[in-house]
Scaffold this motif. Structure first.
Motif: not given
Lengths: 478, 425
Positions: B80, B126, B83
């Motif tokens: 995460q 995301r 990202y």
């Protein structure tokens, strides 16, 4: 000592009432913290992908008029105006309104910006006290200084609105020093949805000498002054932990006078800032809510997460009490004025959540606090206090009230990473002491404000400015 | 049981609650400090590694092979967090690119494409990171995914897509942004910002919008073409929309002409001084002033001033204000063109003319020179006397404050003179 008839019953009732109140407050605070954490995370992600460089270079940013009223701010006005003139925003003007100062505020501005008097005919849309003179700077074409007769901050803001040329207004305090990107950050968010967002507030810190942040912005520090740090934490808690939650729930209740962005047409439509209240900011926020919700028009008032400014907080307890008494007064005045909105579904979250919060946890808070103190004194006098239980409860309260503070520090740090670790530790360490050292002052201020409200007092009660080492004002303008 | 005694039953719990709350507070505080220290360490390492990415010696290598150290650092982060690094605009672009390559290696291009097309609200960040990654990787689906994202009702997704499209910077990306501008979502000013700073010249793509049936498309086209003053024939096309039915289009066309084509701008702006919409009139005035101020020929400048001066009596405040500022911008040689407005039956025009003369420095110069060897002409003295009359006591007071005390007698003379000159009561 035997307690006379009724004392035990009084203590029981006081215990139940304050217990219920605290429970309710705890539930509310917990709920707000959860919402604030969500909102903070959201704003943080939003800022991470915001392309500020492109916005900064854009021809299509919306120009802003910054209105900075000042009354007896000789020490602070030049650093404050200088921090406004060094904004990185592409197009803006600054209108400094000297509200009939009796000190050297105007002289300091004249000296720093080489002002010359001019007659300037302006659009007198909002009634204000007469303008004595308008000054234009020979050094800084974006600056206009308006000297007018004293009429209070609302009157000075209205006067600034009359001179404003642009569609958005940044209403700020003349004793506040701003971060260079304050307007950029606010307007970047507004420009994503300018049709709906009519107002925006943002976090500002409290410092006992905010002018010292003029050249060192980017690395905020704690004050190193206990009362100043408590005020700074109080503001951080209010903005980071609560106002972000209000913003998320669409019941933002105060676009603060320290830094508030408003759409000019909205301010004009509702008739300008009202001098009838002890403080103009909360009332204006409620007036806009009331109008737009009653007319079922789409709008939003939001809170920005970033710290955009540092304002001067009093160094002395007396000054803090005066300031907070005024804040308490305006909360009560606003609740009184807009009481019809409370629990009225037409006013959505503002009526169902925001105003009831103000009534219970701000307006009536000093009375509950007084009740608990009186009960404590009575219990001590009649020997009815169970000290171990009391101390456990007090300790519980100290740590419980420190948790929102710690969460506020956590959310701020997660978003900006701008304080040094030692400052974070200092701020968090002060959390549990808040109840012991700072809250009693606020309680006293709240009671005083309530009493003044009942006596219908309206004065500004400006606190005496903190003493500083002599500093040539023009030094800040260079 | 008496309900008032109920809370007392909970008192023994206070001790436990105190301990739990204290532990919670300590744990939270420790978390804040440790989290921050770890962040600082990670950040330092990332920035050190990011410097290696800029080394020209590694530029020819595939992105993911440019820095083994960065690879090690990223391997210690959660997926995460990697990202997030892809879409952060506050870190070096090389770090965004490396993170995108790393994520791709980790999850595969198919997963990134799926993330980029996800319409789940929960996964929108995301999605945004995936859009940045597709662009950095120059993926063949990037344009299609970005086009969909730009049309998304979520403002965060659509605004991020606009940012990425400008970074992609090819003609297809420009076409997608232009289509969004026509559609009106996301906020056209945001889309226009990206088109205005687009890395390629795109006037040929914008030009057709000048004849678009939608007024807002014509307006943005007229405005965006300002960047291309050198393109042949463009000024004439923009001049045509200066007479458009939509006032917003007329205003944008005036501004663009003002910046790109002086010869066309002046007659067009003069014509638009009579526009029925106030903001078009005020724009016309400002365009004229901008060009007039550059004129070296005084006669030409005075002609422009004489066109603008009657606007001091306009019914709209913004037009009067534009006229005042513009006349000052044109300079002091235009005072004769302003002076007749002191005789106007309209009070705004008389006040405005007085203010302009003051801001041109005429009042101060007259006060300074009156009765000296360079004493101004009777005509000037009369005009300034009238100006002081129309400006009122504040203007005279301001003049007194600006002038040296020994010149106050001259000011008195001017004030006395205006009583003899007379004029509007």
């Amino acid at each position: 000592m035997n307690a006379p008839f009724g004392v035990v019953e009084f203590l029981h009732v006081a215990y139940v009432i304050t217990g219920a109140y605290l429970l309710l407050l705890g539930i509310y605070a917990l709920g707000m913290l959860v919402v604030a954490m969500r909102e903070s995370r959201y704003r943080q992600r939003q800022e991470e992908v915001e392309d500020y460089d492109t916005v900064l270079a854009s021809r299509y940013t919306i120009p802003v008029t910054i209105i900075a009223p000042a009354f007896n701010e000789a020490d602070m006005v030049v650093p404050a105006i200088q921090s406004l003139l060094t904004q990185t925003y592409p197009e803006f003007e600054v209108i400094a309104v000297d509200d009939g100062s009796t000190d050297d505020t105007l002289a300091a501005l004249k000296q720093a910006y080489d002002l010359e008097p001019r007659q300037m005919f302006f659009k007198n849309v909002l009634e204000t006290k007469p303008v004595r003179m308008v000054y234009r700077s020979r050094k800084e074409p974006r600056l206009t200084v308006v000297a007018k007769e004293n009429g209070g901050k609302a009157d000075a803001l209205n006067c600034g609105v009359n001179f404003a040329r642009y569609r958005y207004l940044a209403c700020v305090d003349g004793d506040t020093v701003f971060a260079p990107d304050a307007i950029l950050r606010g307007m970047a968010l507004i420009s994503k949805d300018p049709g709906t967002i009519v107002g925006a507030a943002s976090l500002f810190g409290v410092s006992v000498e905010p002018e010292k942040t003029v050249t060192t912005w980017g690395a905020p520090t704690t004050n190193g002054h206990l009362l100043g740090d408590f005020q700074h934490l109080d503001m951080m808690r209010a903005f980071v932990a609560y106002r972000q939650a209000w913003s998320q729930l669409d019941c933002m209740m105060c676009v603060s006078g320290g830094f508030g962005l408003w759409r000019r047409d909205v301010i004009l439509e509702v008739g300008g800032f009202s001098p009838e209240f002890s403080c103009e900011d909360i009332e204006m926020t409620f007036r806009v809510h009331e109008r737009y919700l009653r007319e079922k028009r789409p709008y939003r008032i939001i809170s920005l997460p970033s710290m955009v400014a540092n304002t001067e907080g009093p160094k002395r307890i007396g000054g803090l009490v005066s300031q907070r008494a005024r804040w308490q007064r305006v909360v009560l005045e606003t609740i009184w004025e807009y009481a019809r909105m409370i629990f009225n579904p037409r006013y959505k979250a503002v009526g169902l959540l925001g105003l009831p919060y103000y009534l219970l946890f701000e307006g009536l808070a000093p009375l509950f606090q007084l009740l608990s103190v009186v009960a404590l004194v009575v219990a001590i006098v009649f020997g009815l206090l169970g000290w171990p239980i009391y101390l456990a409860l007090f300790g519980l309260m100290m740590f419980a009230t420190a948790i929102p503070t710690t969460v506020a520090v956590l959310l701020h740090d997660a978003a900006y990473r701008d304080y040094k670790v030692r400052d974070l530790i200092r701020m968090m360490a002060l959390g549990p002491l808040d109840l012991l050292l700072y809250r009693p002052i606020l309680m006293w201020a709240g009671l005083r404000g309530t009493w003044q409200f009942l006596r219908k007092e309206k004065g500004w009660d400006k606190f005496e400015r903190n003493q500083r080492e002599a500093q040539p004002v023009a030094a800040y303008a260079s | 049981m008496d309900i008032t005694y109920l809370p007392f039953r909970f008192e023994p719990l206070f001790y436990g609650a105190l301990i739990i709350t204290a532990i919670l507070w300590i744990a939270l505080s420790v978390y804040v400090v440790v989290n921050r220290m770890l962040y600082d360490r990670r950040q330092r390492r990332l920035m050190d590694d990011a410097r290696d990415l800029g080394d020209p010696a590694v530029a020819s290598l595939p992105t993911i092979e440019r820095s083994p150290a960065m690879r090690r650092t990223l391997s210690n982060l959660s997926r995460q967090n990697v990202y997030r690094l892809v879409s952060r605009t506050d870190v070096p672009a090389a770090l965004n690119e490396f993170s995108a390559a790393y994520v791709t290696e980790y999850v595969g291009t198919d997963q990134i494409s799926r993330d980029a097309s996800s319409d789940s609200q929960r996964r929108k960040w995301r999605r945004i990171s995936a859009l940045f990654a597709l662009a950095d990787l120059k993926s063949p689906d990037a344009h299609e995914q970005l086009e969909n994202a730009l049309a998304d009702p979520d403002v965060d997704v659509s605004n991020a897509a606009a940012v990425v499209l400008r970074r992609v910077g090819d003609r297809r990306a420009a076409s997608i942004l232009i289509a969004a501008l026509r559609r009106g979502t996301p906020a056209p000013s945001r889309v226009a910002t990206h088109l205005d700073q687009f890395p390629l010249p795109i006037h040929d793509l914008i030009r057709p919008l000048l004849v678009d049936p939608q007024p807002h498309a014509r307006q943005w086209a007229a405005s965006l073409l300002m960047r291309y003053p050198e393109v042949p024939g463009l000024a004439a096309e923009v001049a045509e929309v200066a007479d458009d039915g939509s006032p917003a289009v007329r205003k944008a066309a005036l501004l663009t002409l003002g910046a790109m084509a002086r010869a066309v701008a002046i007659p067009t702006a003069e014509r638009r001084l009579a526009d029925p919409v106030s903001y078009v009139r005020s724009t016309a005035i400002r365009v004229l002033a901008r060009h007039g101020a550059l004129e070296t020929d005084d006669a030409r400048r005075q002609a422009i001033a004489s066109w603008i001066a009657p606007s001091l009596a306009d019914s709209a405040w913004e037009v009067r204000s534009a006229a005042k500022e513009s006349l000052v911008e044109l300079g002091s040689t235009t005072w004769r063109n302003v002076a007749p407005q002191l005789e106007s039956p309209d009070e705004f025009a008389r006040n405005g003319a007085a203010e302009v003369l003051q801001n041109l420095g005429m009042v101060d110069a007259t006060v300074k020179d009156l009765g000296t060897s360079t004493s101004p002409s009777t005509e000037v003295v009369d005009v300034i006397s009238r100006a002081l009359r129309e400006g009122g006591a504040t203007m005279a007071g301001a003049a007194a404050l600006r002038s040296a005390p020994e010149r106050h007698a001259a000011l008195e003379d001017l004030l006395t003179n205006h009583q003899e000159v007379g004029g509007h009561p």
